[in-house]
Motif scaffolding. Structure first.
Motif, short mmCIF file in Angstrom:
data_model
loop_
_atom_site.label_atom_id
_atom_site.label_comp_id
_atom_site.label_asym_id
_atom_site.label_seq_id
_atom_site.Cartn_x
_atom_site.Cartn_y
_atom_site.Cartn_z
N ASP A 52 0.87 -1.21 0.04
CA ASP A 52 -0.04 0.05 -0.01
C ASP A 52 0.83 1.15 0.00
OD1 ASP A 52 -1.86 1.89 0.70
OD2 ASP A 52 -2.76 1.18 2.27
N ASP A 55 1.23 3.63 2.66
CA ASP A 55 1.94 3.14 4.24
C ASP A 55 3.19 3.66 4.29
OD1 ASP A 55 3.41 1.86 6.26
OD2 ASP A 55 1.51 0.28 6.38
N GLN A 58 5.88 0.36 4.73
CA GLN A 58 5.72 -0.71 3.72
C GLN A 58 6.53 0.02 2.58
OE1 GLN A 58 2.18 -2.44 2.22
NE2 GLN A 58 1.11 -2.04 4.33
#
Length: 235
Positions: A52, A55, A58
Motif C-alpha cells: 500500500d 503506508d 511498507q
C-alpha cells in the motif's frame, strides 16, 4: 529478486494496470530494471512488490530491499491513483483522507524513501502524477482535484530543494486517459465529450508512458515542470 546485470533500476507505483503498467513496459523496453509497486501483482515489471503506497513503513521497507538486492533506484515514478466522481456534499472524511493518502501520501512516501540515496549519489529522477483536473477542475471532482493539486505543490517545492544536488523532480498531468480508472459509463468517455477534445480522442496509457520516458531519459533540463499529455483538454 534477481538483478539484470548493468541495468538501471526504476520503481513504478500503480504498476498493475493503466498508466503504471504502460510505464513499466516502456522503461523495460528501454533497458531499465523495473520494479512495480501496487496493491496487486505487477505482471509487466521485472519484479513486483505488493504493498500500500500510502503506508510509509511498507514503502520504506520495499525501497530498502530493492536497493539492497537490485542496486540504487535511479528513477521513481509515482503513478498510483484512485478516482471517483462524488459531489461535495456526499464526500465523507474517510474519502477525503483516502484521496490525500494515495496521491499526496504515496508520492511523499516514495520521495522520503529514495531521496537520501539519490542525493548521496548526486543524481536521480522522480516523477509525480497530477492531473489536468488539478488545473481546470470539474463538477464532482473536488476531492480528486484538490489531492492532485497538492502533488503539484510538492513537486515544485521539492524540485527547488533538490536541484542543487543533481536530483530532478517533475510531474505529469494527463487528461482523461483510456485506462480502467475510467469506468465504461464515465462522463469522460461520452462521445459528446471526446468530440470536444482538439485531438478528438482520449490519451492512451502508452502515450503517457512516452512522456514518462522523456522526463526520465531525455528531459534532463526539466526541473519542477508539469508535462500535460491531455489531447488538448486543457490549453
Amino acid at each position: 529478486m534477481d538483478d539484470i546485470a548493468g541495468a538501471r533500476v526504476a520503481v513504478v507505483t500503480g504498476a498493475a494496470s493503466g498508466i503504471g503498467a504502460a510505464t513499466v513496459t516502456e522503461l523495460s523496453q528501454r533497458g531499465w530494471t523495473t520494479v512495480g509497486l501496487d496493491l496487486r501483482p505487477s505482471t509487466g515489471a521485472h519484479h513486483a512488490v505488493t504493498l500500500d503506497v500510502s503506508d510509509p513503513a511498507q514503502v520504506r521497507a520495499a525501497i530498502c530491499r530493492i536497493e539492497r538486492e537490485l542496486g540504487p533506484v535511479e528513477a521513481a515514478v509515482c503513478a498510483a491513483g484512485h478516482y471517483a466522481i462524488v459531489p461535495l456534499a456526499d464526500i465523507g472524511w474517510t474519502e477525503w483522507l483516502r484521496m490525500l493518502r494515495v496521491h499526496l501520501g504515496g508520492l511523499l512516501n516514495v520521495c522520503r524513501a529514495v531521496v537520501p540515496g539519490m542525493v548521496a549519489r548526486g543524481h536521480g529522477t522522480i516523477i509525480g502524477f497530477t492531473s489536468d483536473l488539478a488545473v481546470g477542475g470539474s463538477d464532482g471532482d473536488v476531492h480528486y482535484s484538490a489531492a492532485k493539486g497538492t502533488v503539484i505543490g510538492l513537486v515544485r517545492a521539492l524540485a527547488a530543494e533538490l536541484a542543487p544536488s543533481g536530483v530532478r523532480v517533475n510531474a505529469i498531468a494527463p487528461g482523461p486517459t483510456d485506462t480502467p480508472l475510467l469506468a465504461p459509463d464515465s462522463p469522460w468517455r461520452r462521445p459528446s465529450y471526446v468530440r470536444m477534445l482538439p485531438a478528438g480522442r482520449l490519451v492512451s496509457p502508452e502515450e503517457v508512458a512516452l512522456s514518462v520516458a522523456y522526463l526520465v531519459e531525455e528531459g534532463t533540463f526539466c526541473v519542477g515542470e508539469v508535462l500535460s499529455p491531455n489531447s488538448g483538454s486543457v490549453i
